[in-house]
Design a protein around this motif. Structure first.
Motif, PDB file in Angstrom:
ATOM      1  N   HIS A 271      -6.337  -8.980   3.662  1.00 15.86           N
ATOM      2  CA  HIS A 271      -5.690  -8.230   2.588  1.00 15.86           C
ATOM      3  C   HIS A 271      -4.197  -8.051   2.871  1.00 15.86           C
ATOM      4  O   HIS A 271      -3.366  -8.210   1.977  1.00 15.86           O
ATOM      5  CB  HIS A 271      -6.374  -6.872   2.432  1.00 15.86           C
ATOM      6  CG  HIS A 271      -5.852  -6.054   1.310  1.00 15.86           C
ATOM      7  ND1 HIS A 271      -5.990  -6.423  -0.014  1.00 15.86           N
ATOM      8  CD2 HIS A 271      -5.157  -4.890   1.303  1.00 15.86           C
ATOM      9  CE1 HIS A 271      -5.413  -5.516  -0.779  1.00 15.86           C
ATOM     10  NE2 HIS A 271      -4.899  -4.571  -0.003  1.00 15.86           N
ATOM     11  N   LYS A 272      -3.848  -7.732   4.116  1.00 16.82           N
ATOM     12  CA  LYS A 272      -2.431  -7.592   4.482  1.00 16.82           C
ATOM     13  C   LYS A 272      -1.689  -8.916   4.330  1.00 16.82           C
ATOM     14  O   LYS A 272      -0.544  -8.952   3.878  1.00 16.82           O
ATOM     15  CB  LYS A 272      -2.290  -7.085   5.918  1.00 16.82           C
ATOM     16  CG  LYS A 272      -2.498  -5.623   6.070  1.00 16.82           C
ATOM     17  CD  LYS A 272      -2.200  -5.192   7.501  1.00 16.82           C
ATOM     18  CE  LYS A 272      -2.300  -3.693   7.628  1.00 16.82           C
ATOM     19  NZ  LYS A 272      -1.982  -3.225   8.974  1.00 16.82           N
ATOM     20  N   ILE A 273      -2.352  -9.998   4.713  1.00 12.21           N
ATOM     21  CA  ILE A 273      -1.722 -11.318   4.584  1.00 12.21           C
ATOM     22  C   ILE A 273      -1.497 -11.651   3.120  1.00 12.21           C
ATOM     23  O   ILE A 273      -0.443 -12.188   2.752  1.00 12.21           O
ATOM     24  CB  ILE A 273      -2.566 -12.388   5.294  1.00 12.21           C
ATOM     25  CG1 ILE A 273      -2.474 -12.200   6.804  1.00 12.21           C
ATOM     26  CG2 ILE A 273      -2.138 -13.792   4.901  1.00 12.21           C
ATOM     27  CD1 ILE A 273      -3.429 -13.057   7.602  1.00 12.21           C
ATOM     28  N   ASP A 274      -2.465 -11.328   2.261  1.00 12.92           N
ATOM     29  CA  ASP A 274      -2.298 -11.568   0.832  1.00 12.92           C
ATOM     30  C   ASP A 274      -1.123 -10.775   0.281  1.00 12.92           C
ATOM     31  O   ASP A 274      -0.331 -11.287  -0.523  1.00 12.92           O
ATOM     32  CB  ASP A 274      -3.568 -11.201   0.064  1.00 12.92           C
ATOM     33  CG  ASP A 274      -4.675 -12.215   0.241  1.00 12.92           C
ATOM     34  OD1 ASP A 274      -4.383 -13.352   0.689  1.00 12.92           O
ATOM     35  OD2 ASP A 274      -5.837 -11.872  -0.068  1.00 12.92           O
ATOM     36  N   GLN A 275      -0.994  -9.517   0.689  1.00  9.39           N
ATOM     37  CA  GLN A 275       0.123  -8.704   0.214  1.00  9.39           C
ATOM     38  C   GLN A 275       1.451  -9.201   0.764  1.00  9.39           C
ATOM     39  O   GLN A 275       2.460  -9.207   0.060  1.00  9.39           O
ATOM     40  CB  GLN A 275      -0.095  -7.240   0.571  1.00  9.39           C
ATOM     41  CG  GLN A 275      -1.179  -6.614  -0.264  1.00  9.39           C
ATOM     42  CD  GLN A 275      -1.318  -5.138  -0.004  1.00  9.39           C
ATOM     43  OE1 GLN A 275      -0.857  -4.623   1.013  1.00  9.39           O
ATOM     44  NE2 GLN A 275      -1.970  -4.457  -0.916  1.00  9.39           N
ATOM     45  N   ARG A 276       1.470  -9.631   2.003  1.00  6.31           N
ATOM     46  CA  ARG A 276       2.709 -10.184   2.579  1.00  6.31           C
ATOM     47  C   ARG A 276       3.080 -11.474   1.874  1.00  6.31           C
ATOM     48  O   ARG A 276       4.248 -11.722   1.608  1.00  6.31           O
ATOM     49  CB  ARG A 276       2.545 -10.421   4.072  1.00  6.31           C
ATOM     50  CG  ARG A 276       3.772 -11.032   4.702  1.00  6.31           C
ATOM     51  CD  ARG A 276       4.012 -10.493   6.091  1.00  6.31           C
ATOM     52  NE  ARG A 276       5.032 -11.246   6.768  1.00  6.31           N
ATOM     53  CZ  ARG A 276       6.334 -10.986   6.670  1.00  6.31           C
ATOM     54  NH1 ARG A 276       6.745  -9.990   5.934  1.00  6.31           N
ATOM     55  NH2 ARG A 276       7.214 -11.710   7.328  1.00  6.31           N
ATOM     56  N   SER A 277       2.079 -12.283   1.551  1.00  8.80           N
ATOM     57  CA  SER A 277       2.329 -13.519   0.809  1.00  8.80           C
ATOM     58  C   SER A 277       2.902 -13.195  -0.578  1.00  8.80           C
ATOM     59  O   SER A 277       3.831 -13.856  -1.039  1.00  8.80           O
ATOM     60  CB  SER A 277       1.034 -14.312   0.685  1.00  8.80           C
ATOM     61  OG  SER A 277       1.218 -15.447  -0.117  1.00  8.80           O
TER      62      SER A 277
ATOM     63  N   GLU B 144       9.312  -5.341  -1.589  1.00  7.91           N
ATOM     64  CA  GLU B 144       8.373  -4.394  -0.981  1.00  7.91           C
ATOM     65  C   GLU B 144       7.321  -3.983  -2.005  1.00  7.91           C
ATOM     66  O   GLU B 144       7.643  -3.696  -3.159  1.00  7.91           O
ATOM     67  CB  GLU B 144       9.125  -3.155  -0.486  1.00  7.91           C
ATOM     68  CG  GLU B 144       8.228  -2.114   0.124  1.00  7.91           C
ATOM     69  CD  GLU B 144       8.999  -0.886   0.593  1.00  7.91           C
ATOM     70  OE1 GLU B 144       8.415  -0.097   1.335  1.00  7.91           O
ATOM     71  OE2 GLU B 144      10.165  -0.719   0.209  1.00  7.91           O
ATOM     72  N   HIS B 145       6.055  -3.950  -1.583  1.00  3.40           N
ATOM     73  CA  HIS B 145       4.958  -3.512  -2.448  1.00  3.40           C
ATOM     74  C   HIS B 145       5.079  -2.004  -2.654  1.00  3.40           C
ATOM     75  O   HIS B 145       5.287  -1.260  -1.711  1.00  3.40           O
ATOM     76  CB  HIS B 145       3.612  -3.870  -1.815  1.00  3.40           C
ATOM     77  CG  HIS B 145       2.473  -3.738  -2.767  1.00  3.40           C
ATOM     78  ND1 HIS B 145       1.791  -2.557  -2.932  1.00  3.40           N
ATOM     79  CD2 HIS B 145       1.916  -4.631  -3.622  1.00  3.40           C
ATOM     80  CE1 HIS B 145       0.840  -2.734  -3.830  1.00  3.40           C
ATOM     81  NE2 HIS B 145       0.894  -3.984  -4.269  1.00  3.40           N
ATOM     82  N   ARG B 146       4.939  -1.560  -3.902  1.00  6.08           N
ATOM     83  CA  ARG B 146       5.139  -0.149  -4.216  1.00  6.08           C
ATOM     84  C   ARG B 146       4.127   0.774  -3.544  1.00  6.08           C
ATOM     85  O   ARG B 146       4.466   1.891  -3.174  1.00  6.08           O
ATOM     86  CB  ARG B 146       5.040   0.060  -5.725  1.00  6.08           C
ATOM     87  CG  ARG B 146       6.205  -0.455  -6.475  1.00  6.08           C
ATOM     88  CD  ARG B 146       6.113  -0.082  -7.949  1.00  6.08           C
ATOM     89  NE  ARG B 146       7.039  -0.939  -8.663  1.00  6.08           N
ATOM     90  CZ  ARG B 146       6.725  -1.717  -9.647  1.00  6.08           C
ATOM     91  NH1 ARG B 146       5.498  -1.738 -10.103  1.00  6.08           N
ATOM     92  NH2 ARG B 146       7.628  -2.485 -10.218  1.00  6.08           N
ATOM     93  N   VAL B 147       2.900   0.327  -3.414  1.00  2.24           N
ATOM     94  CA  VAL B 147       1.841   1.199  -2.905  1.00  2.24           C
ATOM     95  C   VAL B 147       1.684   1.084  -1.390  1.00  2.24           C
ATOM     96  O   VAL B 147       1.700   2.080  -0.673  1.00  2.24           O
ATOM     97  CB  VAL B 147       0.501   0.875  -3.599  1.00  2.24           C
ATOM     98  CG1 VAL B 147      -0.625   1.732  -3.053  1.00  2.24           C
ATOM     99  CG2 VAL B 147       0.627   1.039  -5.111  1.00  2.24           C
ATOM    100  N   THR B 148       1.545  -0.125  -0.897  1.00  6.05           N
ATOM    101  CA  THR B 148       1.255  -0.326   0.525  1.00  6.05           C
ATOM    102  C   THR B 148       2.505  -0.444   1.383  1.00  6.05           C
ATOM    103  O   THR B 148       2.410  -0.415   2.604  1.00  6.05           O
ATOM    104  CB  THR B 148       0.420  -1.596   0.724  1.00  6.05           C
ATOM    105  OG1 THR B 148       1.172  -2.720   0.262  1.00  6.05           O
ATOM    106  CG2 THR B 148      -0.888  -1.502  -0.018  1.00  6.05           C
ATOM    107  N   HIS B 149       3.653  -0.621   0.770  1.00  4.15           N
ATOM    108  CA  HIS B 149       4.941  -0.757   1.461  1.00  4.15           C
ATOM    109  C   HIS B 149       4.999  -1.977   2.383  1.00  4.15           C
ATOM    110  O   HIS B 149       5.758  -1.984   3.349  1.00  4.15           O
ATOM    111  CB  HIS B 149       5.305   0.517   2.225  1.00  4.15           C
ATOM    112  CG  HIS B 149       5.362   1.720   1.338  1.00  4.15           C
ATOM    113  ND1 HIS B 149       6.354   1.905   0.402  1.00  4.15           N
ATOM    114  CD2 HIS B 149       4.531   2.785   1.210  1.00  4.15           C
ATOM    115  CE1 HIS B 149       6.148   3.021  -0.262  1.00  4.15           C
ATOM    116  NE2 HIS B 149       5.040   3.589   0.214  1.00  4.15           N
ATOM    117  N   VAL B 150       4.186  -2.989   2.094  1.00  5.58           N
ATOM    118  CA  VAL B 150       4.297  -4.262   2.809  1.00  5.58           C
ATOM    119  C   VAL B 150       5.534  -4.948   2.265  1.00  5.58           C
ATOM    120  O   VAL B 150       5.732  -5.018   1.046  1.00  5.58           O
ATOM    121  CB  VAL B 150       3.030  -5.123   2.593  1.00  5.58           C
ATOM    122  CG1 VAL B 150       3.209  -6.495   3.204  1.00  5.58           C
ATOM    123  CG2 VAL B 150       1.819  -4.429   3.189  1.00  5.58           C
ATOM    124  N   ASP B 151       6.397  -5.458   3.153  1.00 11.23           N
ATOM    125  CA  ASP B 151       7.638  -6.051   2.689  1.00 11.23           C
ATOM    126  C   ASP B 151       7.889  -7.403   3.327  1.00 11.23           C
ATOM    127  O   ASP B 151       7.255  -7.766   4.315  1.00 11.23           O
ATOM    128  CB  ASP B 151       8.822  -5.119   2.938  1.00 11.23           C
ATOM    129  CG  ASP B 151       9.122  -4.942   4.404  1.00 11.23           C
ATOM    130  OD1 ASP B 151       8.234  -5.213   5.229  1.00 11.23           O
ATOM    131  OD2 ASP B 151      10.255  -4.561   4.733  1.00 11.23           O
TER     132      ASP B 151
END
Length: 150
Positions: free
Chosen positions: A36-42, A99-106
Motif C-alpha cells: 500500500h505504501k509503495i502504491d501511494q509512493r508510486s 504529497e498525499h493529503r491523507v497519508t502524507h506520503v511524498d
C-alpha cells in the motif's frame, strides 16, 4: 503398547502450528502494508512527474515557487514547485514535490533546464539563417533567404 497421540503431544503440536500461522499472517500483513505504501509512493511519483513535465513544457521559466491542490481532479496529491538559479548561470533547478493529503506520503523530483527555450532556438536559427558566402551562395538557414551576388 498404545498407538496414537497423547493429549499433551496434540497440545504442543497445536501451539507450534498456531505460532507458525501467526508468524505467517504477520508477514502477509506487513507485505500488504508495504504494498500500500509503495502504491501511494508510486502515485506521488506520477503526480510529481506530471507536474514537472507540465513545468518543463513552459517556454519561459521564472525563478520562484508555486503550489497547488491536486494535479487534476482525480488525484489526492498536493504539489509544490520551486524554481531556483543553479550554480551555472545558464540553468535553472526545478524541484517538484507531491504529497498525499491523507497519508502524507511524498515524492520529490528535480530537473535542470534553461530559463528560456525560445531565445536559445531563435539565436541558433538566426545565426545560420542569414549568412552569405563569399562565392555568391546563400546560407541555408530556416529563413532560406540571402542576397549574395556574383
Amino acid at each position: 503398547m498404545r498407538r496414537g497421540f497423547t493429549l499433551l503431544e496434540v497440545l504442543v503440536a497445536a501451539i507450534i502450528l498456531t505460532i507458525g500461522l501467526l508468524s505467517t499472517l504477520e508477514v502477509i500483513a506487513a507485505c500488504a502494508g508495504m504494498s500500500h505504501k509503495i502504491d501511494q509512493r508510486s502515485g506521488a511519483m506520477m503526480a510529481a512527474r506530471s507536474k514537472l513535465e507540465e513545468i518543463l513544457k513552459e517556454p519561459v521559466l521564472q525563478v520562484g515557487t508555486d503550489q497547488g491542490k491536486g494535479v487534476d481532479t482525480t488525484t489526492d496529491y498536493d504539489w509544490e514547485a520551486d524554481i531556483q538559479q543553479s550554480s551555472n548561470a545558464g540553468l535553472l533547478v526545478i524541484t517538484v514535490r507531491a504529497e498525499h493529503r491523507v497519508t502524507h506520503v511524498d515524492a520529490t523530483l528535480t530537473a535542470l533546464r534553461r530559463p528560456d527555450l525560445q531565445n536559445t532556438d531563435a539565436t541558433a536559427t538566426g545565426s545560420t539563417g542569414t549568412t552569405t558566402g563569399t562565392s555568391g551562395t546563400t546560407g541555408t538557414g530556416a529563413a532560406g533567404t540571402g542576397g549574395g551576388a556574383l
